[in-house]
Design a protein around this motif. Sequence first.
Motif, mmCIF file in Angstrom:
data_model
loop_
_atom_site.group_PDB
_atom_site.id
_atom_site.type_symbol
_atom_site.label_atom_id
_atom_site.label_comp_id
_atom_site.label_asym_id
_atom_site.label_seq_id
_atom_site.Cartn_x
_atom_site.Cartn_y
_atom_site.Cartn_z
ATOM 1 N N ALA A 222 0.826 -1.212 0.000
ATOM 2 C CA ALA A 222 0.000 0.000 0.000
ATOM 3 C C ALA A 222 0.859 1.261 0.000
ATOM 4 N N LYS A 223 2.084 1.138 0.541
ATOM 5 C CA LYS A 223 2.989 2.283 0.554
ATOM 6 C C LYS A 223 3.634 2.517 -0.808
ATOM 7 N N GLY A 224 3.386 1.594 -1.741
ATOM 8 C CA GLY A 224 3.898 1.773 -3.091
ATOM 9 C C GLY A 224 5.191 1.059 -3.392
ATOM 10 N N LEU A 225 5.632 0.174 -2.500
ATOM 11 C CA LEU A 225 6.870 -0.564 -2.757
ATOM 12 C C LEU A 225 6.685 -1.568 -3.884
ATOM 13 N N ARG A 226 7.715 -1.704 -4.700
ATOM 14 C CA ARG A 226 7.672 -2.692 -5.770
ATOM 15 C C ARG A 226 7.618 -4.102 -5.197
ATOM 16 N N ASP A 227 7.113 -5.016 -6.010
ATOM 17 C CA ASP A 227 6.939 -6.393 -5.540
ATOM 18 C C ASP A 227 8.277 -7.010 -5.140
ATOM 19 N N ASP A 228 9.337 -6.718 -5.899
ATOM 20 C CA ASP A 228 10.656 -7.262 -5.562
ATOM 21 C C ASP A 228 11.130 -6.749 -4.214
ATOM 22 N N LEU A 229 10.890 -5.474 -3.916
ATOM 23 C CA LEU A 229 11.306 -4.918 -2.637
ATOM 24 C C LEU A 229 10.495 -5.496 -1.481
ATOM 25 N N VAL A 230 9.213 -5.719 -1.713
ATOM 26 C CA VAL A 230 8.369 -6.326 -0.679
ATOM 27 C C VAL A 230 8.880 -7.715 -0.341
ATOM 28 N N ARG A 231 9.245 -8.468 -1.362
ATOM 29 C CA ARG A 231 9.746 -9.828 -1.128
ATOM 30 C C ARG A 231 11.107 -9.802 -0.442
ATOM 31 N N ARG A 232 12.016 -8.962 -0.969
ATOM 32 C CA ARG A 232 13.392 -8.993 -0.483
ATOM 33 C C ARG A 232 13.551 -8.357 0.892
ATOM 34 N N ARG A 233 12.855 -7.259 1.150
ATOM 35 C CA ARG A 233 13.080 -6.521 2.392
ATOM 36 C C ARG A 233 12.153 -6.937 3.528
ATOM 37 N N HIS A 234 11.004 -7.504 3.203
ATOM 38 C CA HIS A 234 10.029 -7.770 4.252
ATOM 39 C C HIS A 234 9.696 -9.254 4.392
ATOM 40 N N ALA A 235 9.312 -9.903 3.287
ATOM 41 C CA ALA A 235 8.840 -11.283 3.376
ATOM 42 C C ALA A 235 9.987 -12.264 3.656
ATOM 43 N N VAL A 236 11.060 -12.180 2.880
ATOM 44 C CA VAL A 236 12.150 -13.151 3.001
ATOM 45 C C VAL A 236 12.838 -13.109 4.367
ATOM 46 N N PRO A 237 13.183 -11.919 4.931
ATOM 47 C CA PRO A 237 13.831 -11.931 6.252
ATOM 48 C C PRO A 237 13.012 -12.629 7.329
ATOM 49 N N ASN A 238 11.698 -12.471 7.325
ATOM 50 C CA ASN A 238 10.873 -13.158 8.314
ATOM 51 C C ASN A 238 10.740 -14.647 8.011
ATOM 52 N N ALA A 239 10.658 -14.994 6.738
ATOM 53 C CA ALA A 239 10.530 -16.406 6.371
ATOM 54 C C ALA A 239 11.835 -17.168 6.582
ATOM 55 N N LEU A 240 12.949 -16.469 6.696
ATOM 56 C CA LEU A 240 14.242 -17.129 6.874
ATOM 57 C C LEU A 240 14.414 -17.734 8.257
ATOM 58 N N LEU A 241 13.638 -17.267 9.240
ATOM 59 C CA LEU A 241 13.875 -17.690 10.620
ATOM 60 C C LEU A 241 13.801 -19.201 10.813
ATOM 61 N N PRO A 242 12.775 -19.912 10.325
ATOM 62 C CA PRO A 242 12.784 -21.375 10.499
ATOM 63 C C PRO A 242 13.942 -22.052 9.772
ATOM 64 N N THR A 243 14.396 -21.434 8.675
ATOM 65 C CA THR A 243 15.484 -22.033 7.916
ATOM 66 C C THR A 243 16.804 -21.928 8.659
ATOM 67 N N VAL A 244 16.950 -20.903 9.505
ATOM 68 C CA VAL A 244 18.189 -20.733 10.257
ATOM 69 C C VAL A 244 18.458 -21.956 11.128
ATOM 70 N N THR A 245 17.409 -22.407 11.824
ATOM 71 C CA THR A 245 17.563 -23.592 12.671
ATOM 72 C C THR A 245 17.975 -24.805 11.851
ATOM 73 N N LEU A 246 17.349 -24.984 10.691
ATOM 74 C CA LEU A 246 17.673 -26.125 9.840
ATOM 75 C C LEU A 246 19.117 -26.061 9.362
ATOM 76 N N VAL A 247 19.587 -24.866 9.007
ATOM 77 C CA VAL A 247 20.969 -24.719 8.529
ATOM 78 C C VAL A 247 21.953 -25.092 9.632
ATOM 79 N N PHE A 248 21.721 -24.596 10.843
ATOM 80 C CA PHE A 248 22.639 -24.899 11.937
ATOM 81 C C PHE A 248 22.616 -26.384 12.294
ATOM 82 N N LEU A 249 21.423 -26.981 12.268
ATOM 83 C CA LEU A 249 21.343 -28.409 12.554
ATOM 84 C C LEU A 249 22.112 -29.212 11.519
ATOM 85 N N HIS A 250 21.999 -28.812 10.261
ATOM 86 C CA HIS A 250 22.702 -29.543 9.217
ATOM 87 C C HIS A 250 24.202 -29.333 9.304
ATOM 88 N N LEU A 251 24.622 -28.155 9.749
ATOM 89 C CA LEU A 251 26.055 -27.947 9.935
ATOM 90 C C LEU A 251 26.602 -28.885 11.003
#
Length: 318
Positions: A222-251
């Motif tokens: 609604a603020k006028g951000l492009r779809d790529d910016l919405v995905r990269r700056r807002h959606a992906v950082p929050n969605a990364l949290l469960p993946t962090v645990t998986l990455v560390f477990l696999h390490l």
Amino acid sequence: MTRYLAGKLGGALVSLVLVVVLGFLLFRVIPGDPVVTMTRGRPVGAEQIAELRARLGVDKPLREQFVDYVAGVLRGDLGTSYVYSRPVLELIGERLWPTLLLVGTATLLAVALGLWLGIRGAWRRGSRFDRVSTGVALTQWAMPTFWLGMLLSMATGDLFPSGGMRYPDTPPDFLSQSVDVAHHLVLPCLTMIAVVYAQYLLVMRSSLLEEMHADYLTTARAKGLRDDLVRRRHAVPNALLPTVTLVFLHLGLVVSGAITVETVFSWPGLGLLTYEALTGPDLPLLQGTFVVLAGAVIFMNVLADLAYRVLDPRVRAA
């Protein structure tokens, strides 16, 4: 923060103590007698076998063996290998670098590939790209690692080496050695990537799909951000949290996950060392590798908890 860290370290210490106890008991139930294996095909008498048992310490009652084992662990001594007649820590130290090279490289590439495919697939849910990438990932995830490794070895023929870490006649200079190791690394690394990346793809895709219709994304659009910016700056950082645990477990699990790959490609790492110890059974070597592998998982779990606390303000608030 101090209380949180102390609680995590205390839990890790308890887990490590249980690992030490389990490492002793687990390998005592493996069928096979190390003394019989070591003397198979050799003309040895009963006195020599008894002397060998006494030298290895396997003639003692189980309780005394356990006390000696724990005392050695507390001193930083994991014992002496039955087969190699060398300290276990020394053998593990020699094999650690090849495993870290193989599994570290494969893990980094698998994480990058899985996250990229998961993000694109979730953002284009239901598209041909999403269906194909998810289907291929699930298919490869279901493949046994050793079977896929043998298929790749047969498919590539002489294009890549199918065993070892380097050729014995490679010049000793750094560039020649590096190129040779990288050439040998291709097939085992590709095998691990093909099986592992699917987990990152699926977790990332699922996490991003849960964020797709969140209110903060609607506000960002609604603020006028492009779809790529919405995905990269807002959606992906929050969605990364469960993946962090998986990455560390696999390490933490990378070493144990490389056992089949290292065995198929004769890669001289901890995985192959563990497989060789199982054929004995070489009890001190098995116990040592088990403690190291489990300790790596425990350590990475603690790091994952700490990273989660840094990345997610809700954990700090709780």
